[in-house]
Motif scaffolding. Structure first.
Motif, PDB file in Angstrom:
ATOM      1  N   VAL A   6      -3.691   5.898  -0.449  1.00 15.62           N
ATOM      2  CA  VAL A   6      -2.782   5.456   0.562  1.00 15.62           C
ATOM      3  C   VAL A   6      -2.131   6.551   1.246  1.00 15.62           C
ATOM      4  CG1 VAL A   6      -0.601   4.076   0.597  1.00 15.62           C
ATOM      5  CG2 VAL A   6      -2.597   3.340  -0.925  1.00 15.62           C
ATOM      6  N   GLU A   7      -1.657   7.597   0.413  1.00 16.58           N
ATOM      7  CA  GLU A   7      -0.900   8.673   1.021  1.00 16.58           C
ATOM      8  C   GLU A   7      -1.876   9.332   2.235  1.00 16.58           C
ATOM      9  OE1 GLU A   7       1.607  12.554  -0.585  1.00 16.58           O
ATOM     10  OE2 GLU A   7       0.283  11.356  -1.949  1.00 16.58           O
TER      11      GLU A   7
ATOM     12  N   THR B  37       4.661   6.999   3.552  1.00 18.68           N
ATOM     13  CA  THR B  37       3.870   8.234   2.960  1.00 18.68           C
ATOM     14  C   THR B  37       4.620   8.840   1.858  1.00 18.68           C
ATOM     15  OG1 THR B  37       2.665   8.246   5.016  1.00 18.68           O
ATOM     16  CG2 THR B  37       2.439   9.996   3.607  1.00 18.68           C
TER      17      THR B  37
ATOM     18  N   VAL C  60       5.847   4.962   8.711  1.00 24.80           N
ATOM     19  CA  VAL C  60       4.858   5.280   8.350  1.00 24.80           C
ATOM     20  C   VAL C  60       5.232   6.607   7.483  1.00 24.80           C
ATOM     21  CG1 VAL C  60       2.437   6.336   8.502  1.00 24.80           C
ATOM     22  CG2 VAL C  60       3.127   4.232   9.652  1.00 24.80           C
ATOM     23  N   SER C  61       5.895   7.406   8.057  1.00 23.13           N
ATOM     24  CA  SER C  61       6.447   8.765   7.582  1.00 23.13           C
ATOM     25  C   SER C  61       7.027   8.570   6.104  1.00 23.13           C
ATOM     26  CB  SER C  61       6.984   9.695   8.201  1.00 23.13           C
ATOM     27  OG  SER C  61       7.557  10.908   7.612  1.00 23.13           O
TER      28      SER C  61
ATOM     29  N   THR D  92       5.076   6.962  -1.127  1.00 17.60           N
ATOM     30  CA  THR D  92       3.970   6.912  -2.037  1.00 17.60           C
ATOM     31  C   THR D  92       3.627   8.176  -2.957  1.00 17.60           C
ATOM     32  OG1 THR D  92       3.000   5.525  -0.474  1.00 17.60           O
ATOM     33  CG2 THR D  92       1.541   6.669  -1.687  1.00 17.60           C
ATOM     34  N   GLY D  93       3.864   9.237  -2.303  1.00 17.73           N
ATOM     35  CA  GLY D  93       3.730  10.662  -2.800  1.00 17.73           C
ATOM     36  C   GLY D  93       4.785  10.845  -3.986  1.00 17.73           C
TER      37      GLY D  93
ATOM     38  N   GLY E 132      -1.911   7.307   5.130  1.00 20.88           N
ATOM     39  CA  GLY E 132      -0.533   7.397   5.750  1.00 20.88           C
ATOM     40  C   GLY E 132      -0.581   8.577   6.509  1.00 20.88           C
ATOM     41  N   ARG E 133      -0.992   9.879   5.952  1.00 24.47           N
ATOM     42  CA  ARG E 133      -0.963  11.008   6.721  1.00 24.47           C
ATOM     43  C   ARG E 133      -1.826  11.122   7.832  1.00 24.47           C
ATOM     44  NH1 ARG E 133       2.035  14.583   3.917  1.00 24.47           N
ATOM     45  NH2 ARG E 133       2.379  14.178   1.721  1.00 24.47           N
TER      46      ARG E 133
ATOM     47  N   THR F  91      -3.282   8.075  -4.050  1.00 23.04           N
ATOM     48  CA  THR F  91      -3.725   9.139  -3.227  1.00 23.04           C
ATOM     49  C   THR F  91      -4.565   8.817  -1.964  1.00 23.04           C
ATOM     50  OG1 THR F  91      -3.894  10.520  -5.268  1.00 23.04           O
ATOM     51  CG2 THR F  91      -5.182  11.312  -3.443  1.00 23.04           C
TER      52      THR F  91
END
Length: 376
Positions: A221-222, A197, A193-194, A200-201, A225-226, A219
């Motif tokens: 999705v990010e 993320t 997941v990290s 994605t960023g 994820g966070r 944004t």
């Protein structure tokens, strides 16, 4: 009461012995010594008693109480001198009662009391009157029957407790292994997941100024994820009992040689073998394969001591096969140090996690083999 059960072969045998003993004594010995017109009545009583003996484990106190009361009544009414089969049947029923109920229960105390009255009535109406030796023998036989019943009950209770403890330990072992697997897999998921993320960023930052809808979607999705990362960190901290985010070293088959070197330093002569086209494995599957090999070699060292072992890893198009074999102990078998097979439980849990199979069995020529098939 421990349990009620249908008559077993032993129950049928005991009932048959009582019936034959009663009929033989009433027809031959007693009728010859003191002829009576109601011999057939006593024979019928013996057969009815045998039927009660057959089902004595279903209602041990009720059958003992009815039998005792009927015999005490015959003693009081002087319907005939006591017979040996009556005494031995009383002992059988007393033994059964104490084997089925708690020794401090009302039924056990009442059964002992009825047996005492029975023995007193039998001795009082015996002809010729019994001597002190006869009284002592009767009491000793009653004590033996009672002791045998108590011993049988204790054995049953201990067997049930041992079975319950074994089942509890097995469940605890499964739960512990599943928690360990969950911790490791959560680490893998958190890492994935990290990475997702982060990428994605990165993509969001590369968008053009006119790509606002795409930027908003990334944004979202990010952010999701966070948020998932934060929840995973909390969960991992709870599972480990440590601070959230504490790293655990991840392992896989690429670290197999390091693992084998650890066992070599402990005295295990282990040889690896790889076959098939090696391909990247999913992180969870890779970790489980590593742990299966680790646990199998640990069991080898624990149960066989310093010996020779082999680890075979086979990559096939649709599955991964693992085989860990050893030659068995050299010389005297070392103490196992406990464990009770919990290592095998853990390995099976890891194989089942990926719908795989694991078998463990002794080899015909000596030694032991653990084989796992893990679908990819």
């Amino acid at each position: 009461m421990l349990h009620r059960r249908s008559p077993s072969p032993v129950d049928w045998l005991v009932a048959a012995i009582v019936a034959l003993f009663a009929v033989a004594e009433e027809v031959s010995v007693r009728s010859m010594a003191s002829p009576r017109s109601h011999v057939l009545l006593w024979v019928a009583a013996g057969l009815v008693t045998a039927a009660g003996v057959l089902f004595r484990t279903r209602a041990p106190f009720a059958i003992l109480a009815v039998f005792s009361a009927a015999d005490i009544a015959t003693f009081a009414l002087a319907l005939g001198p006591p017979a040996a089969w009556q005494f031995y049947t009383q002992l059988v029923l007393l033994c059964t009662l104490l084997a089925e109920v708690r020794a401090d229960s009302v039924k056990a105390v009442a059964g002992l009391g009825l047996t005492g009255v029975f023995v007193a009535g039998m001795l009082a109406t015996s002809s010729p009157p019994p001597g002190w030796g006869d009284v002592a023998v009767a009491l000793v036989m009653c004590a033996i029957a009672a002791g045998a019943g108590l011993a049988v009950r204790r054995h049953r209770v201990l067997a049930v407790q041992a079975a319950d403890r074994g089942e509890l330990l097995a469940r605890e072992s499964v739960q512990e292994e599943r928690a360990r697997i969950a911790r490791e897999l959560h680490d893998i998921v958190a890492h994935s997941v990290s990475v997702m993320t982060m990428h994605t960023g990165t993509v969001r930052l590369l968008l053009r100024a006119d790509q606002e809808p795409e930027r908003q979607a990334l944004t979202t999705v990010e952010a999701a994820g966070r948020e998932a990362m934060e929840e995973l960190r909390r969960m991992l901290g709870l599972l480990r009992g440590t601070q959230a985010g504490d790293p655990l070293p991840q392992a896989g088959l690429d670290r197999l040689e390091d693992l084998l070197e650890q066992f070599r330093s402990a005295g295990l002569d282990v040889t690896p073998a790889m076959s098939g086209e090696r391909v990247p494995l999913p992180p969870g599957l890779d970790l489980s394969a590593y742990r299966i090999v680790q646990e199998a070699l640990t069991n080898t060292l624990k149960h066989a001591g310093p010996t020779r072992a082999a680890v075979n890893v086979t990559y096939l198009p649709g599955e991964l096969r693992l085989e860990v074999t050893d030659e068995g102990p050299r010389g005297a078998r070392p103490p196992s140090g406990g464990g009770g097979g919990h290592g095998l439980i853990g390995m099976r849990e890891r194989a089942a996690l990926f719908e795989g199979t694991l078998t463990a069995a002794p080899l015909p020529a000596g030694g032991f083999a653990v084989r796992a098939v893990l679908p990819r």
